[in-house]
Design a protein around this motif. Sequence first.
Motif, short mmCIF file in Angstrom:
data_model
loop_
_atom_site.label_atom_id
_atom_site.label_comp_id
_atom_site.label_asym_id
_atom_site.label_seq_id
_atom_site.Cartn_x
_atom_site.Cartn_y
_atom_site.Cartn_z
N ASN A 200 44.23 43.76 53.22
CA ASN A 200 43.04 44.50 53.48
C ASN A 200 43.26 45.97 52.51
O ASN A 200 43.86 46.64 53.14
CB ASN A 200 42.84 44.49 54.80
CG ASN A 200 41.37 45.47 54.98
OD1 ASN A 200 40.74 45.62 54.29
ND2 ASN A 200 41.14 45.24 56.25
N GLY A 212 35.09 47.02 46.79
CA GLY A 212 35.39 45.95 45.93
C GLY A 212 35.01 46.01 44.29
O GLY A 212 35.34 45.03 43.67
N ILE A 221 43.90 43.68 45.76
CA ILE A 221 43.58 42.45 46.44
C ILE A 221 44.32 41.39 45.56
O ILE A 221 44.81 40.36 45.98
CB ILE A 221 42.15 42.28 46.35
CG1 ILE A 221 41.33 43.27 47.44
CG2 ILE A 221 42.00 40.62 46.99
CD1 ILE A 221 39.93 43.26 47.51
N TYR A 227 46.29 34.96 46.74
CA TYR A 227 44.82 35.20 45.97
C TYR A 227 44.64 34.14 44.95
O TYR A 227 43.74 33.63 44.90
CB TYR A 227 44.75 36.54 45.35
CG TYR A 227 43.74 37.03 44.49
CD1 TYR A 227 42.43 37.22 45.31
CD2 TYR A 227 43.86 37.17 43.39
CE1 TYR A 227 41.28 37.50 44.40
CE2 TYR A 227 42.63 37.13 42.38
CZ TYR A 227 41.46 37.84 43.06
OH TYR A 227 40.42 37.89 42.31
N CYS A 259 34.61 39.05 54.74
CA CYS A 259 35.73 39.87 55.17
C CYS A 259 35.25 40.66 56.54
O CYS A 259 34.32 40.24 57.06
CB CYS A 259 36.20 40.59 54.12
SG CYS A 259 35.40 42.20 53.57
N ARG A 265 37.11 43.30 50.36
CA ARG A 265 37.63 41.89 49.87
C ARG A 265 36.54 41.19 49.71
O ARG A 265 36.37 40.40 48.53
CB ARG A 265 38.59 41.25 51.14
CG ARG A 265 39.90 41.99 51.08
CD ARG A 265 40.49 41.34 52.50
NE ARG A 265 39.90 42.10 53.69
CZ ARG A 265 40.15 41.81 55.03
NH1 ARG A 265 41.29 41.10 55.11
NH2 ARG A 265 39.75 42.31 55.81
#
Length: 311
Positions: A200, A212, A221, A227, A259, A265
């Motif tokens: 986060n 983001g 991220i 990921y 999120c 995210r």
Amino acid sequence: MSEKLVKPVLLVTGLSGAGKSTALNTLEDIGWETIDNFPFRLVERLLKTPPSSSRGDSDPPLAIGFDSRTRGFEPDKLVESVKRLQNKQDYQISTLYLDCAGGELERRYSETRRRHPLALDRPAKQGIALERTMLAPFRSWADHVIDTTDLTANDLQREIRQQFTLDKDAVTTITLTSFGFSRGVPNNIDLLFDVRFLANPFWDPALKLKTGLDADVAEYIGKDPAYPEAIDKILDLLAFLLPRYQEAGKAYVNIGIGCTGGRHRSVHVAERLSKDLRASGFSPNVLHRNLASRPIEALESMQKSNGNRGI
């Protein structure tokens, strides 16, 4: 001189319980104007009536449903009326007849606890037999016949779409919506992906007030070991499902990416998925529901207290 367009008109009839309502609803979904149980003696007047002003300049094809309940229903006379209409050059008139085995119709009436329109005080079997005899002229004369005995409602919808879709190139509208679970889940989500397991950026002071859409947030991220595999698995699932939704005639597919706060995210993942889906030939829309919401540390802290470093 431009050639005059001929308006398609589809007459939809068949045995009660064989799926006429499902057929008409599906036709309406794919762009037809539909009317059920309209008195047939008024059809020619209806065809001359201009379309609703709400449709702009479009004059959609027309589907008219009728059966033994329709006012003035006399099959032999109706067939002659249809033949006369077919001789008019302004319309391309065809007939769809929905058939079904008697035993299956009895089962359907038993399950729904509805009475057959021709057997209100008798067993459904007698009404079904009478109606089959009455409709025999249409059954033998119809341009299209679909037997729904072994079809589910979804099967019939698919059959109608395959035979009568106006725009063969119509595509499903795909929308990716990022959001924060702390602010509630959006309505009408078909597929939901929770990305709170990812690292986060909110807890990095340099990234907290960013979103983001910023490159350094995306980089943060992307460094989470989970990921790459997570993105690949989500894309694999979407590549499997989206073509099947389109084959089934689903007009809209809404994909939610959530999120905690809906600013870091979920926003990045929605943008990343959108880019990869476009590269695969899809054309998704992207909405960021909580992008402009102010960061609320109390909400993030509640999630963080669960013990997951990413949450």
